[in-house]
Design a protein around this motif. Structure first.
Motif, short mmCIF file in Angstrom:
data_model
loop_
_atom_site.label_atom_id
_atom_site.label_comp_id
_atom_site.label_asym_id
_atom_site.label_seq_id
_atom_site.Cartn_x
_atom_site.Cartn_y
_atom_site.Cartn_z
N ASN A 66 0.83 -1.20 0.00
CA ASN A 66 0.00 0.00 0.00
C ASN A 66 0.87 1.26 0.00
O ASN A 66 0.59 2.23 -0.71
CB ASN A 66 -0.91 -0.01 1.22
N ARG A 69 2.48 1.95 -3.36
CA ARG A 69 1.54 2.61 -4.28
C ARG A 69 1.47 4.11 -4.01
O ARG A 69 1.47 4.92 -4.95
CB ARG A 69 0.15 2.00 -4.13
N HIS A 74 0.12 6.35 -6.97
CA HIS A 74 -1.05 5.56 -7.33
C HIS A 74 -2.08 5.57 -6.19
O HIS A 74 -1.80 6.05 -5.09
CB HIS A 74 -0.63 4.12 -7.64
N ALA A 75 -3.24 5.01 -6.48
CA ALA A 75 -4.29 4.94 -5.46
C ALA A 75 -3.81 4.10 -4.28
O ALA A 75 -3.22 3.03 -4.46
CB ALA A 75 -5.55 4.33 -6.06
N HIS A 77 -4.68 3.23 0.21
CA HIS A 77 -5.66 3.30 1.29
C HIS A 77 -5.12 4.04 2.50
O HIS A 77 -3.91 4.04 2.77
CB HIS A 77 -6.04 1.88 1.75
N GLN A 158 -12.72 11.35 4.89
CA GLN A 158 -13.55 11.17 3.70
C GLN A 158 -14.75 12.10 3.77
O GLN A 158 -15.50 12.11 4.74
CB GLN A 158 -14.04 9.72 3.62
N ALA A 166 -4.56 14.50 -1.64
CA ALA A 166 -4.50 13.23 -2.36
C ALA A 166 -3.18 12.50 -2.16
O ALA A 166 -3.13 11.27 -2.26
CB ALA A 166 -4.75 13.47 -3.84
N ARG A 169 -1.78 9.96 3.18
CA ARG A 169 -2.63 8.91 3.71
C ARG A 169 -2.40 8.80 5.21
O ARG A 169 -1.28 8.98 5.70
CB ARG A 169 -2.34 7.56 3.04
#
Length: 271
Positions: A66, A69, A74-75, A77, A158, A166, A169
């Motif tokens: 994760n 990414r 990239h996307a 979580h 969220q 963006a 995380r």
């Protein structure tokens, strides 16, 4: 009171007030701290080696993938790491960042004090000034009966107007699977017990990746001790290592490390 006197008072107050804290350069350091007011660089970032973390292979592999990414743009979580104390949740986060940095990935860890949640919108505003990927780390998060702060964090994860950028995380560790405490009395709610349960689970549901960390069995505990001891080049007695954990009432990566620190001290080593 005339205008000249007011100006003199204002000037005096300005001289007494501390200057605003300078924000660290967000492009150079491997890790940072946010105290609710300013970002401070942490240049002495020395996480545990990724390969030394034993008994949590599935969890650290998922966390590494994760994070890779995120580093690649990239996307990815937001992550909740939950479970028993001392089982490697915090160490896994730091070790994954260290691993990616050694691979040449430009990603940084930014730890935020859990009592500074109200300041996160200000932090996000600062982070929007850089494109560098950041893991915002909230360690040992938990809420008591009040859920106001929990709802604030939900909106930041969220759907809120001040949601995280963006390229950022949130990685959160907690001893509770749902962060907010739950009770059997939830089922006794006179209106709709499901509403109570849903409200308490709403925060943990915001994390796309939830990783559980559980108490170790004896073999896994001894394997962790063995890995740490081999890294330091010291021998150990498995029976003594087991006795050490018994005296502390816990078998965990943290207890294993504490035992190895004891071994290092006996041999005149530093860790």
């Amino acid at each position: 009171m005339n205008d000249a006197l007011l100006i003199r008072i204002a000037d005096a107050l300005d001289r007494l007030a501390p200057p605003p804290a300078a924000c660290a350069d967000l492009t150079t350091s491997p890790a940072y701290m946010w105290d609710g007011h300013a970002i401070q660089a942490v240049d002495a970032f020395t996480p545990v080696d990724y390969d030394l973390l034993t008994g949590i292979d599935a969890q650290k592999s998922a966390l590494l993938e994760n994070s890779r990414r995120l580093a690649a743009g990239h996307a990815a979580h937001d992550v909740l790491l939950w479970g028993a104390r001392g089982t490697g949740k915090s160490a896994a986060v730091a070790s994954v960042v260290g691993r990616l940095q050694r691979e040449g990935q430009d990603i940084a860890l930014l730890q935020c004090a859990t009592d500074a949640l109200a300041s996160l919108p200000a932090l996000f505003a600062l982070l929007r000034g850089t494109d560098r990927p950041f893991i915002l780390f909230l360690d040992d998060l938990g809420f008591d009966e009040g859920v106001g702060d929990a709802r604030t964090l939900r909106s930041l994860l969220q759907g809120g107007t001040a949601a995280r950028p963006a390229h950022v995380r949130l990685y959160v560790t907690s001893n509770r699977r749902h962060i907010v405490p739950r009770h059997l009395s939830e089922q006794d709610d006179p209106i709709n017990p499901r509403d109570v349960v849903d409200d308490r689970m709403a925060l943990s549901d915001r994390f796309g990746l939830s990783l559980g960390f559980h108490a170790l069995d004896q073999d896994a505990y001894v394997a962790i001790v063995s890995g740490y001891a081999a890294k330091l080049g010291v021998a150990f007695d498995p029976l003594e290592a087991i006795q050490w954990s018994t005296q502390r009432g816990s078998r965990s990566g943290r207890v294993a490390w504490q035992y190895v620190v004891e071994l290092a001290g006996r041999h005149g080593l530093t860790v």
